[in-house]
Design a protein around this motif. Structure first.
Motif, mmCIF file in Angstrom:
data_model
loop_
_atom_site.group_PDB
_atom_site.id
_atom_site.type_symbol
_atom_site.label_atom_id
_atom_site.label_comp_id
_atom_site.label_asym_id
_atom_site.label_seq_id
_atom_site.Cartn_x
_atom_site.Cartn_y
_atom_site.Cartn_z
ATOM 1 N N SER A 156 0.835 -1.197 0.000
ATOM 2 C CA SER A 156 0.000 0.000 0.000
ATOM 3 C C SER A 156 0.873 1.251 0.000
ATOM 4 C CB SER A 156 -0.892 0.006 1.238
ATOM 5 O OG SER A 156 -0.115 0.229 2.389
ATOM 6 N N ARG A 157 0.271 2.395 -0.275
ATOM 7 C CA ARG A 157 1.008 3.663 -0.265
ATOM 8 C C ARG A 157 1.591 3.943 1.116
ATOM 9 N NH1 ARG A 157 1.930 7.432 -3.612
ATOM 10 N NH2 ARG A 157 0.606 6.429 -5.163
ATOM 11 N N GLU A 158 0.956 3.394 2.151
ATOM 12 C CA GLU A 158 1.501 3.542 3.500
ATOM 13 C C GLU A 158 2.936 3.041 3.555
ATOM 14 O OE1 GLU A 158 0.987 1.460 7.903
ATOM 15 O OE2 GLU A 158 -0.420 1.017 6.286
ATOM 16 N N PHE A 159 3.222 1.916 2.876
ATOM 17 C CA PHE A 159 4.572 1.363 2.860
ATOM 18 C C PHE A 159 5.464 2.132 1.897
ATOM 19 C CE2 PHE A 159 2.302 -2.832 3.847
ATOM 20 C CZ PHE A 159 2.409 -2.608 5.210
ATOM 21 N N LEU A 160 4.925 2.470 0.717
ATOM 22 C CA LEU A 160 5.735 3.116 -0.306
ATOM 23 C C LEU A 160 6.208 4.494 0.132
ATOM 24 C CD1 LEU A 160 3.655 2.135 -3.469
ATOM 25 C CD2 LEU A 160 5.821 1.154 -2.722
ATOM 26 N N ASP A 161 5.475 5.154 1.010
ATOM 27 C CA ASP A 161 5.841 6.494 1.452
ATOM 28 C C ASP A 161 6.842 6.486 2.606
ATOM 29 O OD1 ASP A 161 4.263 7.615 -0.441
ATOM 30 O OD2 ASP A 161 2.571 8.040 0.879
ATOM 31 N N SER A 183 14.475 3.991 -1.018
ATOM 32 C CA SER A 183 13.783 3.613 0.208
ATOM 33 C C SER A 183 14.507 4.102 1.459
ATOM 34 C CB SER A 183 13.637 2.084 0.276
ATOM 35 O OG SER A 183 12.891 1.602 -0.806
ATOM 36 N N LEU A 184 15.706 4.653 1.289
ATOM 37 C CA LEU A 184 16.483 5.117 2.435
ATOM 38 C C LEU A 184 16.088 6.523 2.852
ATOM 39 C CD1 LEU A 184 20.034 3.895 1.348
ATOM 40 C CD2 LEU A 184 18.594 2.888 3.124
ATOM 41 N N SER A 185 16.363 6.831 4.108
ATOM 42 C CA SER A 185 16.153 8.180 4.620
ATOM 43 C C SER A 185 17.011 9.171 3.833
ATOM 44 C CB SER A 185 16.543 8.228 6.102
ATOM 45 O OG SER A 185 16.662 9.565 6.542
ATOM 46 N N PRO A 186 16.500 10.377 3.529
ATOM 47 C CA PRO A 186 17.307 11.388 2.824
ATOM 48 C C PRO A 186 18.602 11.721 3.559
ATOM 49 C CG PRO A 186 15.005 12.038 2.896
ATOM 50 C CD PRO A 186 15.132 10.852 3.798
ATOM 51 N N LYS A 187 18.604 11.547 4.872
ATOM 52 C CA LYS A 187 19.812 11.827 5.651
ATOM 53 C C LYS A 187 20.903 10.792 5.417
ATOM 54 C CE LYS A 187 17.259 14.079 9.388
ATOM 55 N NZ LYS A 187 16.929 14.029 10.846
ATOM 56 N N GLY A 188 20.510 9.666 4.880
ATOM 57 C CA GLY A 188 21.497 8.621 4.623
ATOM 58 C C GLY A 188 21.036 7.284 5.165
ATOM 59 N N GLY A 189 21.743 6.255 4.784
ATOM 60 C CA GLY A 189 21.406 4.920 5.239
ATOM 61 C C GLY A 189 22.316 3.894 4.606
ATOM 62 N N VAL A 190 21.980 2.632 4.839
ATOM 63 C CA VAL A 190 22.838 1.521 4.428
ATOM 64 C C VAL A 190 22.022 0.521 3.619
ATOM 65 C CG1 VAL A 190 24.083 -0.494 5.318
ATOM 66 C CG2 VAL A 190 24.440 1.749 6.356
ATOM 67 N N VAL A 191 22.619 0.006 2.555
ATOM 68 C CA VAL A 191 22.053 -1.108 1.805
ATOM 69 C C VAL A 191 23.044 -2.262 1.865
ATOM 70 C CG1 VAL A 191 21.279 -1.955 -0.444
ATOM 71 C CG2 VAL A 191 20.766 0.394 0.241
ATOM 72 N N ILE A 192 22.551 -3.443 2.226
ATOM 73 C CA ILE A 192 23.382 -4.647 2.287
ATOM 74 C C ILE A 192 22.818 -5.627 1.272
ATOM 75 C CG2 ILE A 192 24.261 -6.495 3.768
ATOM 76 C CD1 ILE A 192 23.342 -4.592 6.158
ATOM 77 N N ALA A 193 23.640 -6.030 0.289
ATOM 78 C CA ALA A 193 23.119 -6.855 -0.796
ATOM 79 C C ALA A 193 24.206 -7.769 -1.357
ATOM 80 C CB ALA A 193 22.569 -5.964 -1.912
ATOM 81 N N PRO A 194 23.812 -8.967 -1.818
ATOM 82 C CA PRO A 194 24.746 -9.835 -2.542
ATOM 83 C C PRO A 194 24.782 -9.419 -4.014
ATOM 84 C CG PRO A 194 22.672 -10.989 -2.161
ATOM 85 C CD PRO A 194 22.513 -9.613 -1.568
ATOM 86 N N ILE A 195 25.982 -9.168 -4.521
ATOM 87 C CA ILE A 195 26.153 -8.672 -5.884
ATOM 88 C C ILE A 195 26.872 -9.729 -6.723
ATOM 89 C CG2 ILE A 195 27.140 -6.862 -7.318
ATOM 90 C CD1 ILE A 195 24.857 -5.903 -5.534
#
Length: 227
Positions: A156-161, A183-195
């Motif tokens: 839902s838009r609740e999640f997308l926002d 999906s990260l905060s504009p202040k910054g954040g971390v993504v952890i992913a297998p590449i």
């Protein structure tokens, strides 16, 4: 816990499974796994997450006795990744009392349950109704009040926002989709992913973002996630 419930019956009585006392060797097996993780240099709070979440409850009953070995296990439509792989992922999650975490790919639900011990809020999404039907009753049985489950295609838009401090991706990618950093905060954040590498191997990477741009990337080593 709240969720967008997919159709499909639970395959067993998970509450009864959690209370089972038929295998008195399980506490010893869990302690052995914790010892292994400590020896590998895993942080205390991640070891505590492994101690808090019963891995065998996310595995098929026929694999309970091997659930606390450092092995990947097929769990219905999903996989239980090797504990040391999950430990590397969780060690890379930012710490703090208000950390919001998005997990892209619920899978068996095991890593979701562990993430809930480290983050204030966890949203886990999966495109697979079958995976959610496996994971949802197990997560509900653990009574995790800070976890929300949703099927990605009906978010839902609740999640997308909403924005998050950390995004964990649980399937191997050739590159990060543009939608993940958004999906990260504009202040910054971390993504952890297998590449995926060009030779087909995988590397677990921790990306630090600020204002939508990668500021730092750390290779956490070889890994083996579903593609």
């Amino acid at each position: 816990m709240s969720d967008a419930r997919p159709n499909g019956p639970a395959d067993l009585d998970v509450d009864a499974l959690l209370q089972s006392t038929r295998m008195p060797d399980l506490p010893l097996a869990r302690a052995f796994l914790a010892e292994q993780l400590c020896a590998a240099g895993v942080s205390e709070d991640v070891v505590a997450a492994f101690a808090a979440v019963p891995r065998h409850c996310f595995a098929p009953a026929a694999r309970w006795r091997s659930a606390y070995l450092n092995l990947s296990i097929r769990a219905g439509p999903a996989w239980l990744l090797r504990p040391q792989t999950i430990a590397r992922v969780l060690d890379a999650v930012p710490r703090g009392p208000h950390v919001r975490l998005l997990e892209v790919g619920t899978g068996s639900g095991y890593q979701t349950a562990q993430s809930a011990t480290l983050a204030a809020e966890v949203l886990t999404v999966d495109v697979s109704i079958q995976c959610l039907a496996w994971a949802r009753p197990r997560l509900h049985a653990l009574k995790l009040s800070n976890v929300t489950i949703a099927q990605a295609q009906v978010m839902s838009r609740e999640f997308l926002d909403r924005t998050f401090d950390c995004v964990i991706v649980t399937s191997a990618l050739a590159r990060l989709p543009r939608t993940v950093p958004r999906s990260l905060s504009p202040k910054g954040g971390v993504v952890i992913a297998p590449i995926l590498s060009t030779d087909g191997s995988q590397r677990l990477v921790r990306y630090s973002f600020r204002e939508g741009h990668v500021r730092h990337a750390v290779d956490l080593g070889a890994c083996a996630f579903p593609e």
